[in-house]
Scaffold this motif. Structure first.
Motif, PDB file in Angstrom:
ATOM      1  N   GLY A 212      20.505   7.711  12.638  1.00 58.46           N
ATOM      2  CA  GLY A 212      20.976   8.086  11.203  1.00 58.46           C
ATOM      3  C   GLY A 212      21.671   9.665  11.007  1.00 58.46           C
ATOM      4  O   GLY A 212      21.048  10.612  11.430  1.00 58.46           O
ATOM      5  N   GLY A 213      22.702   9.704  10.823  1.00 65.41           N
ATOM      6  CA  GLY A 213      23.392  10.930  10.340  1.00 65.41           C
ATOM      7  C   GLY A 213      24.022  11.303  11.444  1.00 65.41           C
ATOM      8  O   GLY A 213      24.552  12.638  11.458  1.00 65.41           O
TER       9      GLY A 213
ATOM     10  N   THR B  99      33.395  -2.194   5.991  1.00 63.60           N
ATOM     11  CA  THR B  99      32.742  -1.409   7.120  1.00 63.60           C
ATOM     12  C   THR B  99      31.397  -0.754   6.858  1.00 63.60           C
ATOM     13  O   THR B  99      31.071  -0.393   5.863  1.00 63.60           O
ATOM     14  CB  THR B  99      33.616  -0.181   7.519  1.00 63.60           C
ATOM     15  N   GLY B 100      30.707  -0.881   7.877  1.00 62.80           N
ATOM     16  CA  GLY B 100      29.107  -0.418   7.761  1.00 62.80           C
ATOM     17  C   GLY B 100      29.247   0.910   9.037  1.00 62.80           C
ATOM     18  O   GLY B 100      29.989   1.260   9.574  1.00 62.80           O
ATOM     19  N   PRO B 101      27.768   1.436   9.087  1.00 54.91           N
ATOM     20  CA  PRO B 101      27.873   2.586  10.116  1.00 54.91           C
ATOM     21  C   PRO B 101      27.911   1.923  11.552  1.00 54.91           C
ATOM     22  O   PRO B 101      27.660   0.709  11.717  1.00 54.91           O
ATOM     23  CB  PRO B 101      26.166   2.636   9.969  1.00 54.91           C
ATOM     24  N   ILE B 102      28.639   2.771  12.317  1.00 55.27           N
ATOM     25  CA  ILE B 102      29.094   2.373  13.609  1.00 55.27           C
ATOM     26  C   ILE B 102      27.536   2.312  14.675  1.00 55.27           C
ATOM     27  O   ILE B 102      26.792   3.005  14.647  1.00 55.27           O
ATOM     28  CB  ILE B 102      29.842   3.362  14.380  1.00 55.27           C
ATOM     29  N   ASP B 103      27.440   1.156  15.334  1.00 48.60           N
ATOM     30  CA  ASP B 103      26.501   1.043  16.177  1.00 48.60           C
ATOM     31  C   ASP B 103      26.832   1.762  17.616  1.00 48.60           C
ATOM     32  O   ASP B 103      27.432   1.428  18.028  1.00 48.60           O
ATOM     33  CB  ASP B 103      26.143  -0.465  16.494  1.00 48.60           C
TER      34      ASP B 103
ATOM     35  N   ASP C 206      18.271   1.392  21.161  1.00 44.79           N
ATOM     36  CA  ASP C 206      17.269   0.641  20.302  1.00 44.79           C
ATOM     37  C   ASP C 206      16.246   1.475  19.816  1.00 44.79           C
ATOM     38  O   ASP C 206      15.466   1.514  18.773  1.00 44.79           O
ATOM     39  CB  ASP C 206      16.967  -0.618  20.828  1.00 44.79           C
ATOM     40  N   GLU C 207      15.568   2.210  20.837  1.00 43.01           N
ATOM     41  CA  GLU C 207      14.365   3.139  20.549  1.00 43.01           C
ATOM     42  C   GLU C 207      14.651   4.281  19.538  1.00 43.01           C
ATOM     43  O   GLU C 207      14.026   4.609  18.714  1.00 43.01           O
ATOM     44  CB  GLU C 207      13.939   3.677  21.785  1.00 43.01           C
ATOM     45  N   ALA C 208      15.987   4.889  19.799  1.00 45.89           N
ATOM     46  CA  ALA C 208      16.465   5.796  18.967  1.00 45.89           C
ATOM     47  C   ALA C 208      16.456   5.299  17.537  1.00 45.89           C
ATOM     48  O   ALA C 208      16.150   6.177  16.534  1.00 45.89           O
ATOM     49  CB  ALA C 208      17.747   6.627  19.561  1.00 45.89           C
ATOM     50  N   ARG C 209      17.154   4.302  17.347  1.00 46.90           N
ATOM     51  CA  ARG C 209      17.304   3.573  15.907  1.00 46.90           C
ATOM     52  C   ARG C 209      15.754   3.300  15.296  1.00 46.90           C
ATOM     53  O   ARG C 209      15.684   3.516  14.122  1.00 46.90           O
ATOM     54  CB  ARG C 209      17.862   2.385  16.161  1.00 46.90           C
TER      55      ARG C 209
END
Length: 286
Positions: free
Chosen positions: A238-239, A198-202, A229-232
């Motif tokens: 993150g966090g 498992t990785g971070p949830i998109d 997408d802009e926020a990423r």
């Protein structure tokens, strides 16, 4: 039997199919045979008119015995002493099916997993993989000192995470008999000891479902996915709670298009507080 267009290689006679063999109608040469009988699987039984199936239910990993158990059925034809006798046999049969505490725990937990999956409208593949994950946790002795309800809910949640199905902890807890602390403790044990992929949830995974819940148009959903997408790219994701980020992006997109959506409504759809939503919304405005 039915005639075919090909001829016999010996006498050039006509060929006919007889059962699983192809024979020449003139000289009797067997030209070919098909060992697979493609006819119906039933034979002449007394109840052919009502029940022609000769097989049981398919194997499934969502039951402790893979679905191979035998059950003593019920019949309205039995009366009096015979009926009481079969009731006793069914009771003893059920007791004999569970031979250990391990199997009893599996029966209870698999039933809970099936109930959670049905309540959330998840697929049978999620159900079976969650049961396999629970069995792996049981084999690794992770259940000692922890609740079965928490591990059942955590197995469903972990399976959703690994399969890319967006479900929040709060949604799982509403459908399960475990509270968030039990679910997170069990999930941490699964992730730590079994090494879940498992990785971070998109946050994008939550946008379509939240947009449907809030009855927002497709234009708002598309714009919200662009905002994610802009926020990423700007390092805002993150966090943060991914459900809160998705709700904030939907709220921002709705405001840009002059669609009436309050922060409380967006936060309620994502199971977050308005304060969590406002934090991401403020950063998006900056």
């Amino acid at each position: 039997m039915s005639a075919t267009t090909a001829g016999c290689p010996e006498c050039d006679g006509s060929l006919r199919k007889d059962g699983c063999e192809t024979v020449c109608a003139h000289c009797g040469l067997v030209v070919g045979e098909d060992t697979i009988d493609r006819g119906p699987e039933w034979r002449s039984f007394e109840d052919d008119d009502t029940e022609r199936a000769r097989t049981g239910a398919p194997l499934t990993r969502s039951r402790h015995d893979r679905g191979l158990s035998t059950e003593i059925g019920r019949s309205t034809r039995l009366k009096g002493r015979k009926r009481r006798q079969f009731a006793r046999l069914r009771r003893e049969h059920r007791r004999a099916q569970v031979s250990s505490k391990r199997e009893r725990n599996q029966i209870y937990s698999f039933t809970e997993i099936r109930r959670i999956v049905g309540s959330l409208g998840l697929s049978k593949a999620i159900r079976d993989r969650a049961c396999v994950l629970f069995e792996s946790a049981q084999n690794a002795d992770l259940l000692q000192g922890r609740s079965l309800e928490g591990f059942a809910a955590a197995a469903v949640y972990a399976t959703c995470r690994t399969e890319g199905v967006a479900r929040t902890v709060e949604e799982l807890c509403r459908a399960a008999r475990a509270d968030p602390s039990e679910l997170r403790a069990a999930y941490d044990a699964l992730n730590r000891d079994l090494g879940l992929p498992t990785g971070p949830i998109d946050p994008r995974e939550y946008v379509p479902r939240f947009a449907t819940t809030l009855d927002l148009p497709d234009s708002v959903r598309t714009r919200a996915e662009q905002l994610v997408d802009e926020a990423r790219e700007r390092g805002i994701v993150g966090g943060r709670n991914p459900a809160g980020v998705a709700a904030a992006c939907l709220y921002t997109a709705a405001r840009e298009q002059d669609i009436g959506l309050t922060q409380a409504e967006a936060a309620d759809a994502a199971d977050v507080t308005p304060v969590t939503l406002r934090g991401t919304y403020t950063d998006l405005q900056d």
